[in-house]
Design a protein around this motif. Structure first.
Motif, PDB file in Angstrom:
ATOM      1  N   ALA A  14      35.832  20.852   4.783  1.00 13.28           N
ATOM      2  CA  ALA A  14      34.948  20.482   3.687  1.00 13.28           C
ATOM      3  C   ALA A  14      34.472  19.049   3.935  1.00 13.28           C
ATOM      4  O   ALA A  14      35.220  18.213   4.435  1.00 13.28           O
ATOM      5  CB  ALA A  14      35.679  20.568   2.350  1.00 13.28           C
ATOM      6  N   LEU A  15      33.239  18.789   3.599  1.00 10.85           N
ATOM      7  CA  LEU A  15      32.653  17.471   3.762  1.00 10.85           C
ATOM      8  C   LEU A  15      32.077  17.071   2.418  1.00 10.85           C
ATOM      9  O   LEU A  15      31.226  17.784   1.875  1.00 10.85           O
ATOM     10  CB  LEU A  15      31.571  17.517   4.842  1.00 10.85           C
ATOM     11  CG  LEU A  15      30.886  16.215   5.211  1.00 10.85           C
ATOM     12  CD1 LEU A  15      31.895  15.237   5.810  1.00 10.85           C
ATOM     13  CD2 LEU A  15      29.779  16.494   6.212  1.00 10.85           C
ATOM     14  N   ASP A  16      32.544  15.963   1.858  1.00 10.13           N
ATOM     15  CA  ASP A  16      32.077  15.479   0.568  1.00 10.13           C
ATOM     16  C   ASP A  16      31.179  14.279   0.828  1.00 10.13           C
ATOM     17  O   ASP A  16      31.648  13.251   1.317  1.00 10.13           O
ATOM     18  CB  ASP A  16      33.290  15.100  -0.290  1.00 10.13           C
ATOM     19  CG  ASP A  16      32.941  14.900  -1.736  1.00 10.13           C
ATOM     20  OD1 ASP A  16      33.614  14.098  -2.398  1.00 10.13           O
ATOM     21  OD2 ASP A  16      31.991  15.540  -2.223  1.00 10.13           O
ATOM     22  N   LEU A  17      29.882  14.413   0.541  1.00  9.99           N
ATOM     23  CA  LEU A  17      28.920  13.337   0.776  1.00  9.99           C
ATOM     24  C   LEU A  17      28.516  12.720  -0.554  1.00  9.99           C
ATOM     25  O   LEU A  17      28.034  13.415  -1.440  1.00  9.99           O
ATOM     26  CB  LEU A  17      27.680  13.864   1.500  1.00  9.99           C
ATOM     27  CG  LEU A  17      27.897  14.449   2.891  1.00  9.99           C
ATOM     28  CD1 LEU A  17      26.570  14.938   3.463  1.00  9.99           C
ATOM     29  CD2 LEU A  17      28.518  13.414   3.809  1.00  9.99           C
ATOM     30  N   HIS A  18      28.681  11.403  -0.657  1.00  6.45           N
ATOM     31  CA  HIS A  18      28.333  10.677  -1.872  1.00  6.45           C
ATOM     32  C   HIS A  18      26.955  10.050  -1.733  1.00  6.45           C
ATOM     33  O   HIS A  18      26.615   9.520  -0.671  1.00  6.45           O
ATOM     34  CB  HIS A  18      29.358   9.572  -2.144  1.00  6.45           C
ATOM     35  CG  HIS A  18      30.712  10.099  -2.471  1.00  6.45           C
ATOM     36  ND1 HIS A  18      31.151  10.254  -3.752  1.00  6.45           N
ATOM     37  CD2 HIS A  18      31.712  10.551  -1.673  1.00  6.45           C
ATOM     38  CE1 HIS A  18      32.363  10.763  -3.743  1.00  6.45           C
ATOM     39  NE2 HIS A  18      32.730  10.956  -2.490  1.00  6.45           N
ATOM     40  N   PHE A  19      26.179  10.102  -2.807  1.00  7.39           N
ATOM     41  CA  PHE A  19      24.893   9.419  -2.837  1.00  7.39           C
ATOM     42  C   PHE A  19      25.167   7.923  -2.906  1.00  7.39           C
ATOM     43  O   PHE A  19      25.999   7.473  -3.690  1.00  7.39           O
ATOM     44  CB  PHE A  19      24.081   9.849  -4.065  1.00  7.39           C
ATOM     45  CG  PHE A  19      23.539  11.241  -3.970  1.00  7.39           C
ATOM     46  CD1 PHE A  19      22.293  11.476  -3.412  1.00  7.39           C
ATOM     47  CD2 PHE A  19      24.265  12.313  -4.457  1.00  7.39           C
ATOM     48  CE1 PHE A  19      21.779  12.765  -3.335  1.00  7.39           C
ATOM     49  CE2 PHE A  19      23.766  13.602  -4.391  1.00  7.39           C
ATOM     50  CZ  PHE A  19      22.518  13.822  -3.819  1.00  7.39           C
ATOM     51  N   ILE A  20      24.445   7.168  -2.088  1.00  4.60           N
ATOM     52  CA  ILE A  20      24.615   5.721  -2.028  1.00  4.60           C
ATOM     53  C   ILE A  20      23.270   5.079  -2.355  1.00  4.60           C
ATOM     54  O   ILE A  20      22.245   5.439  -1.763  1.00  4.60           O
ATOM     55  CB  ILE A  20      25.057   5.286  -0.620  1.00  4.60           C
ATOM     56  CG1 ILE A  20      26.372   5.983  -0.250  1.00  4.60           C
ATOM     57  CG2 ILE A  20      25.175   3.775  -0.525  1.00  4.60           C
ATOM     58  CD1 ILE A  20      26.695   5.896   1.222  1.00  4.60           C
ATOM     59  N   GLU A  21      23.276   4.116  -3.278  1.00  2.00           N
ATOM     60  CA  GLU A  21      22.022   3.442  -3.609  1.00  2.00           C
ATOM     61  C   GLU A  21      21.539   2.646  -2.403  1.00  2.00           C
ATOM     62  O   GLU A  21      22.315   1.959  -1.745  1.00  2.00           O
ATOM     63  CB  GLU A  21      22.185   2.501  -4.801  1.00  2.00           C
ATOM     64  CG  GLU A  21      20.860   1.857  -5.176  1.00  2.00           C
ATOM     65  CD  GLU A  21      20.914   0.960  -6.387  1.00  2.00           C
ATOM     66  OE1 GLU A  21      19.852   0.465  -6.774  1.00  2.00           O
ATOM     67  OE2 GLU A  21      22.011   0.744  -6.928  1.00  2.00           O
ATOM     68  N   ASP A  22      20.247   2.771  -2.097  1.00  2.00           N
ATOM     69  CA  ASP A  22      19.621   1.987  -1.044  1.00  2.00           C
ATOM     70  C   ASP A  22      18.851   0.868  -1.733  1.00  2.00           C
ATOM     71  O   ASP A  22      17.666   1.008  -2.060  1.00  2.00           O
ATOM     72  CB  ASP A  22      18.706   2.863  -0.187  1.00  2.00           C
ATOM     73  CG  ASP A  22      18.279   2.160   1.090  1.00  2.00           C
ATOM     74  OD1 ASP A  22      17.935   0.957   1.024  1.00  2.00           O
ATOM     75  OD2 ASP A  22      18.307   2.802   2.148  1.00  2.00           O
ATOM     76  N   SER A  23      19.549  -0.237  -1.990  1.00  2.00           N
ATOM     77  CA  SER A  23      18.970  -1.312  -2.787  1.00  2.00           C
ATOM     78  C   SER A  23      17.784  -1.982  -2.094  1.00  2.00           C
ATOM     79  O   SER A  23      16.859  -2.439  -2.758  1.00  2.00           O
ATOM     80  CB  SER A  23      20.029  -2.345  -3.170  1.00  2.00           C
ATOM     81  OG  SER A  23      20.679  -2.814  -2.027  1.00  2.00           O
ATOM     82  N   SER A  24      17.770  -2.006  -0.762  1.00  2.00           N
ATOM     83  CA  SER A  24      16.645  -2.660  -0.085  1.00  2.00           C
ATOM     84  C   SER A  24      15.352  -1.863  -0.263  1.00  2.00           C
ATOM     85  O   SER A  24      14.304  -2.450  -0.552  1.00  2.00           O
ATOM     86  CB  SER A  24      16.953  -2.888   1.397  1.00  2.00           C
ATOM     87  OG  SER A  24      17.180  -1.662   2.045  1.00  2.00           O
ATOM     88  N   ILE A  25      15.412  -0.550  -0.126  1.00  2.00           N
ATOM     89  CA  ILE A  25      14.201   0.254  -0.339  1.00  2.00           C
ATOM     90  C   ILE A  25      13.799   0.228  -1.822  1.00  2.00           C
ATOM     91  O   ILE A  25      12.618   0.127  -2.148  1.00  2.00           O
ATOM     92  CB  ILE A  25      14.388   1.697   0.166  1.00  2.00           C
ATOM     93  CG1 ILE A  25      14.476   1.692   1.688  1.00  2.00           C
ATOM     94  CG2 ILE A  25      13.244   2.596  -0.293  1.00  2.00           C
ATOM     95  CD1 ILE A  25      14.715   3.044   2.314  1.00  2.00           C
TER      96      ILE A  25
END
Length: 169
Positions: A14-25
């Motif tokens: 299983a692979l759990d991928l978290h959304f990460i804020e891209d503050s620069s964009i």
């Protein structure tokens, strides 16, 4: 942030991928909207400007052969968060986001003001299932995918945590 665990029944990981804020964009997109407003210019036809309650998030795919399993959402308090996929591959020059680059369906998660705090969030299950499957398909040709998160009706970004669980094929 990624975590891998063995799935007991099938031997798949299983692979759990978290959304990460891209503050620069997010900042570049905010600057674009502010710049147009200050100079009294109009956006390009079809251009999608970032609204004050929106931010850009990303998923980084360490494996590109994935099967969607489920969304994991933690929403504290009440309000609504809408996750919209972006088909655009961002480049260093950060070309403008166009409306046609926004994917359907969107993932909408919410809790009403009169819902008890221990009540699970609500969502449109068919849409989030289709959206998760579409993300898995796009992962086959991408190492990164970008999303617009809209925080509405009282939701604050620090009160939301969203990740996707996949199995690795």
């Amino acid at each position: 942030m990624t975590s891998e665990t063995d799935m007991a029944t099938s031997g798949e990981k299983a692979l759990d991928l978290h959304f990460i804020e891209d503050s620069s964009i997010t900042e570049v997109m905010r600057h674009r909207a502010q710049s147009l407003q200050r100079s009294a210019q109009k956006r390009q036809e079809g251009e999608r400007l970032l609204l004050p309650h929106e931010a850009v998030y990303r998923l980084d795919f360490t494996n590109q052969e994935l099967t969607f399993v489920r969304w994991s959402v933690s929403l504290t308090g009440h309000g609504r968060v809408v996750v919209t996929g972006i088909s655009q591959l961002w480049t260093p020059d950060l070309t403008n986001l166009m409306t046609r680059q926004l994917l359907e369906p969107v993932g909408t998660f919410w809790r009403n003001a009169d819902d008890p705090e221990d009540m699970p969030h609500k969502c449109l299950e068919a849409d989030i299932q289709e959206f998760g499957e579409r993300i898995a398909e796009l992962a086959k040709v991408r190492k990164v995918m970008y999303f617009l998160f809209a925080f509405k009706e009282g939701v604050e970004p620090d009160k939301v945590s969203i990740s996707l669980e996949f199995t690795q094929v």
